[in-house]
Design a protein around this motif. Structure first.
Motif, PDB file in Angstrom:
ATOM      1  N   VAL A  92      -1.126   6.499   7.979  1.00 38.19           N
ATOM      2  CA  VAL A  92      -1.462   7.002   6.583  1.00 38.19           C
ATOM      3  C   VAL A  92      -2.356   7.914   6.190  1.00 38.19           C
ATOM      4  O   VAL A  92      -2.138   8.933   5.540  1.00 38.19           O
ATOM      5  CB  VAL A  92      -1.638   5.860   5.658  1.00 38.19           C
ATOM      6  CG1 VAL A  92      -2.038   6.267   4.156  1.00 38.19           C
ATOM      7  CG2 VAL A  92      -0.649   4.810   5.431  1.00 38.19           C
ATOM      8  N   ILE A 127       4.924   9.737   5.173  1.00 36.93           N
ATOM      9  CA  ILE A 127       5.685   8.165   4.820  1.00 36.93           C
ATOM     10  C   ILE A 127       6.829   8.008   5.417  1.00 36.93           C
ATOM     11  O   ILE A 127       6.806   6.874   6.222  1.00 36.93           O
ATOM     12  CB  ILE A 127       5.544   7.861   3.200  1.00 36.93           C
ATOM     13  CG1 ILE A 127       4.141   8.085   2.733  1.00 36.93           C
ATOM     14  CG2 ILE A 127       6.166   6.636   3.026  1.00 36.93           C
ATOM     15  CD1 ILE A 127       4.368   7.928   1.149  1.00 36.93           C
ATOM     16  N   ALA A 172       2.341   7.285  -6.546  1.00 37.11           N
ATOM     17  CA  ALA A 172       1.500   8.480  -6.844  1.00 37.11           C
ATOM     18  C   ALA A 172       1.874   9.642  -6.363  1.00 37.11           C
ATOM     19  O   ALA A 172       1.670  10.701  -7.010  1.00 37.11           O
ATOM     20  CB  ALA A 172       0.130   8.167  -6.046  1.00 37.11           C
ATOM     21  N   GLN A 173       2.766   9.734  -5.403  1.00 37.05           N
ATOM     22  CA  GLN A 173       3.101  11.140  -4.575  1.00 37.05           C
ATOM     23  C   GLN A 173       4.525  11.511  -5.310  1.00 37.05           C
ATOM     24  O   GLN A 173       4.912  12.446  -5.515  1.00 37.05           O
ATOM     25  CB  GLN A 173       3.245  11.052  -3.025  1.00 37.05           C
ATOM     26  CG  GLN A 173       1.766  11.051  -2.663  1.00 37.05           C
ATOM     27  CD  GLN A 173       1.673  11.074  -1.123  1.00 37.05           C
ATOM     28  OE1 GLN A 173       2.568  11.781  -0.428  1.00 37.05           O
ATOM     29  NE2 GLN A 173       0.554  10.583  -0.593  1.00 37.05           N
ATOM     30  N   ILE A 214       0.844  -1.197  -0.170  1.00 33.65           N
ATOM     31  CA  ILE A 214      -0.135  -0.019   0.035  1.00 33.65           C
ATOM     32  C   ILE A 214       0.849   1.163   0.036  1.00 33.65           C
ATOM     33  O   ILE A 214       0.646   2.138  -0.704  1.00 33.65           O
ATOM     34  CB  ILE A 214      -0.964  -0.062   1.273  1.00 33.65           C
ATOM     35  CG1 ILE A 214      -1.961  -1.053   1.050  1.00 33.65           C
ATOM     36  CG2 ILE A 214      -1.797   1.271   1.280  1.00 33.65           C
ATOM     37  CD1 ILE A 214      -2.864  -1.566   2.258  1.00 33.65           C
ATOM     38  N   LEU A 215       1.824   1.149   0.828  1.00 41.56           N
ATOM     39  CA  LEU A 215       2.531   2.500   0.856  1.00 41.56           C
ATOM     40  C   LEU A 215       3.410   2.540  -0.389  1.00 41.56           C
ATOM     41  O   LEU A 215       3.812   3.757  -0.944  1.00 41.56           O
ATOM     42  CB  LEU A 215       3.840   2.221   1.711  1.00 41.56           C
ATOM     43  CG  LEU A 215       3.394   2.319   3.503  1.00 41.56           C
ATOM     44  CD1 LEU A 215       4.528   1.973   4.340  1.00 41.56           C
ATOM     45  CD2 LEU A 215       2.823   3.737   3.640  1.00 41.56           C
ATOM     46  N   LYS A 253       2.314   1.994  -3.549  1.00 40.24           N
ATOM     47  CA  LYS A 253       1.208   2.692  -4.387  1.00 40.24           C
ATOM     48  C   LYS A 253       1.232   4.098  -3.947  1.00 40.24           C
ATOM     49  O   LYS A 253       1.054   4.936  -5.078  1.00 40.24           O
ATOM     50  CB  LYS A 253      -0.082   1.883  -4.056  1.00 40.24           C
ATOM     51  CG  LYS A 253      -1.393   2.395  -4.917  1.00 40.24           C
ATOM     52  CD  LYS A 253      -2.463   1.596  -4.748  1.00 40.24           C
ATOM     53  CE  LYS A 253      -3.810   2.137  -5.788  1.00 40.24           C
ATOM     54  NZ  LYS A 253      -3.244   2.178  -7.001  1.00 40.24           N
ATOM     55  N   MET A 254       1.220   4.488  -2.527  1.00 42.80           N
ATOM     56  CA  MET A 254       1.385   5.860  -2.244  1.00 42.80           C
ATOM     57  C   MET A 254       2.466   6.577  -2.824  1.00 42.80           C
ATOM     58  O   MET A 254       2.424   7.604  -3.464  1.00 42.80           O
ATOM     59  CB  MET A 254       1.180   5.989  -0.943  1.00 42.80           C
ATOM     60  CG  MET A 254      -0.268   5.558  -0.333  1.00 42.80           C
ATOM     61  SD  MET A 254      -0.394   5.952   1.313  1.00 42.80           S
ATOM     62  CE  MET A 254      -0.539   7.638   1.352  1.00 42.80           C
ATOM     63  N   PHE A 279      -1.452  12.201   5.842  1.00 47.37           N
ATOM     64  CA  PHE A 279      -1.643  12.280   4.236  1.00 47.37           C
ATOM     65  C   PHE A 279      -1.327  13.569   4.076  1.00 47.37           C
ATOM     66  O   PHE A 279      -0.864  13.817   2.785  1.00 47.37           O
ATOM     67  CB  PHE A 279      -3.238  12.075   4.145  1.00 47.37           C
ATOM     68  CG  PHE A 279      -3.447  11.925   2.654  1.00 47.37           C
ATOM     69  CD1 PHE A 279      -3.052  10.980   1.771  1.00 47.37           C
ATOM     70  CD2 PHE A 279      -4.039  13.122   2.063  1.00 47.37           C
ATOM     71  CE1 PHE A 279      -3.294  11.073   0.615  1.00 47.37           C
ATOM     72  CE2 PHE A 279      -4.233  13.178   0.777  1.00 47.37           C
ATOM     73  CZ  PHE A 279      -3.795  12.208  -0.091  1.00 47.37           C
TER      74      PHE A 279
END
Length: 454
Positions: free
Chosen positions: A404, A415, A263-264, A256-257, A259-260, A408
């Motif tokens: 998370v 993170i 994205a970021q 999941i991290l 994926k973030m 955010f």
């Protein structure tokens, strides 16, 4: 009746060093190979491959999760049975565990081959990165029914008192990985799967080396006709659940991290996070070697009713793990740019600056990491897995995913902060569990209630 003279040694300090030092040295070799693995991938294959490896690595850990569940869980039960002088029961549990691990690894291999491509696409990875990630996974999955035994037999060797043999296996297997990886990537110029093939071949070979003393009947544990009651199987699962949750839930969180991060911050953010994980993968095996290598001794003495020895051994675990983590903390806050550079030497200046900032923040994790790990290990070793399961589940999944959302708006800094704050909360939880389950209720023998329930 066979005795384990090592675990009955009258000098607790000498017992600790006889077990912890070989365990730490063996795991140090493993830690060094993981560091060099990251450097080789960066050096020979470039930053795109480094990103792909970091996307793939959670799946590699998940691949070994079930073997760890049975290996660690059965080790707890076996150690307690040996302490109770029930050697025949210990042998039957040992033999049953080996059979279960083989079946579980075959099923896990098939499952991961089916799903991992789809998950890489779901993560949002570029097509080229997703394909590299899958190629990296293939040797690990293909060799799993054989290599999955390596870490379980490491536990079984230590239970039998063969801590030096275990140390030699870890050292030689790590050196073989380094040698094969240098050969495959640096000489034969193989693509990314050459790196994972080197590890898989080494693990497969040293699985046979680990099993050899048991085949020759040179260990306290011996192969017998497999026999396992439902109650014993349930106890194995409960005892191994903290390790399993740490592997599975921790890797789900990492996915999941990732994926973030994509994205970021794109591939650069994944590479920075990967560099931090490679450094942590250097520290964790040493911490594991110090604490987990004492589990058989803790379980054995608990099974023998020597709770005074359990307490003294655990005090050594607390002190040694804290000293290690504090030294690592000092390295992170004083040399944040230097410790990540070997994994990012091909990166641009913006990525290197991001890595320096990330390492400084991430380093505070090691101020608060040792205590939860040591307490979880204690509960697991003495056959009271529930507090350990709760702590592991919170540390691996609940706290990180909750943070998370809370962090955010901090972007990438949120993170980097995730792990330090997670383990700060874990330290508070570990202290409360330690106080209420062991200190306040000291009139109740450790593990007595749960064993009666079994």
């Amino acid at each position: 009746m066979e005795r384990n003279a090592l675990f009955e040694s009258p000098n607790i300090g000498r017992l600790f060093f006889k077990i912890a030092i070989p365990g730490s040295i063996g795991m140090l070799a493993s830690a060094i190979y993981q560091l060099i693995d990251g450097m080789f991938i960066n050096m020979f294959l470039g930053d795109l491959a480094f990103t792909a490896v970091n996307l793939a690595f959670p799946f590699v850990i998940i691949a070994y999760a079930v073997a760890d569940l049975i290996g660690v869980g059965s080790s707890v039960v076996i150690s307690i049975r040996l302490g109770q002088k029930r050697n025949e029961d210990a042998n039957k549990i040992f033999s049953s565990a080996v059979l279960i691990i083989l079946i579980a690894d075959i099923l896990m291999m098939a499952f991961l081959f089916l799903i991992c491509r789809f998950v890489f696409v779901w993560l949002g990875a570029e097509e080229a990165v997703a394909e590299l990630s899958f190629q990296y996974c293939v040797p690990y999955f293909a060799f799993l029914p054989l290599s999955g035994f390596l870490f379980s037999f490491d536990n079984f060797l230590r239970i039998s008192g063969k801590v030096k043999y275990s140390m030699v296996v870890n050292i030689l297997s790590s050196f073989l990985v380094i040698g094969l990886e240098a050969l495959f990537l640096g000489v034969f110029d193989l693509p990314i799967w050459g790196a994972s093939l080197a590890t898989s071949l080494s693990f497969g070979l040293f699985t046979f080396v680990s099993i050899y003393p048991f085949l020759r009947n040179r260990c306290l544990l011996k192969f017998a006709k497999p026999s396992l009651s439902k109650e014993e199987f349930a106890f194995i699962v409960k005892s191994g659940a903290p390790t399993f949750l740490s592997n599975l839930a921790g890797r789900l969180t990492a996915i999941i991290l990732n994926k973030m991060l994509l994205a970021q911050g794109g591939n650069a953010a994944v590479s920075v996070y990967g560099a931090l994980m490679y450094i942590d993968a250097f520290v964790y095996p040493i911490l594991y070697g110090m604490t987990d290598s004492l589990q058989p001794a803790l379980g054995y003495n608990h099974g023998a009713g020597r709770h005074d020895r359990v307490k003294k051994l655990q005090n050594y675990v607390f002190a040694s793990s804290f000293i290690l983590c504090f030294i690592v903390f000092l390295c992170f806050i004083t040399l944040p740019g230097y410790i990540t550079y070997p994994f990012l030497s091909n990166a641009d200046q913006a990525t290197l600056s991001l890595a320096k900032q990330a390492a400084f923040i991430f380093g505070f994790l090691y101020l608060v990491r040792s205590f939860p790990y040591a307490i979880s290990n204690l509960f697991q070793a003495i056959g009271r897995p529930l507090p350990s399961i709760i702590m592991t589940f919170c540390l691996s999944l609940v706290f990180p995913l909750a943070l998370v959302g809370i962090f955010f708006n901090l972007g990438l800094n949120g993170i980097w902060l995730n792990s330090p704050v997670t383990y700060l909360l874990g330290t508070i939880m570990a202290f409360l569990f330690f106080y209420f389950f062991l200190i306040k209720k000291k009139e109740v023998k450790i593990g007595e209630k749960e064993n009666d329930e079994e």
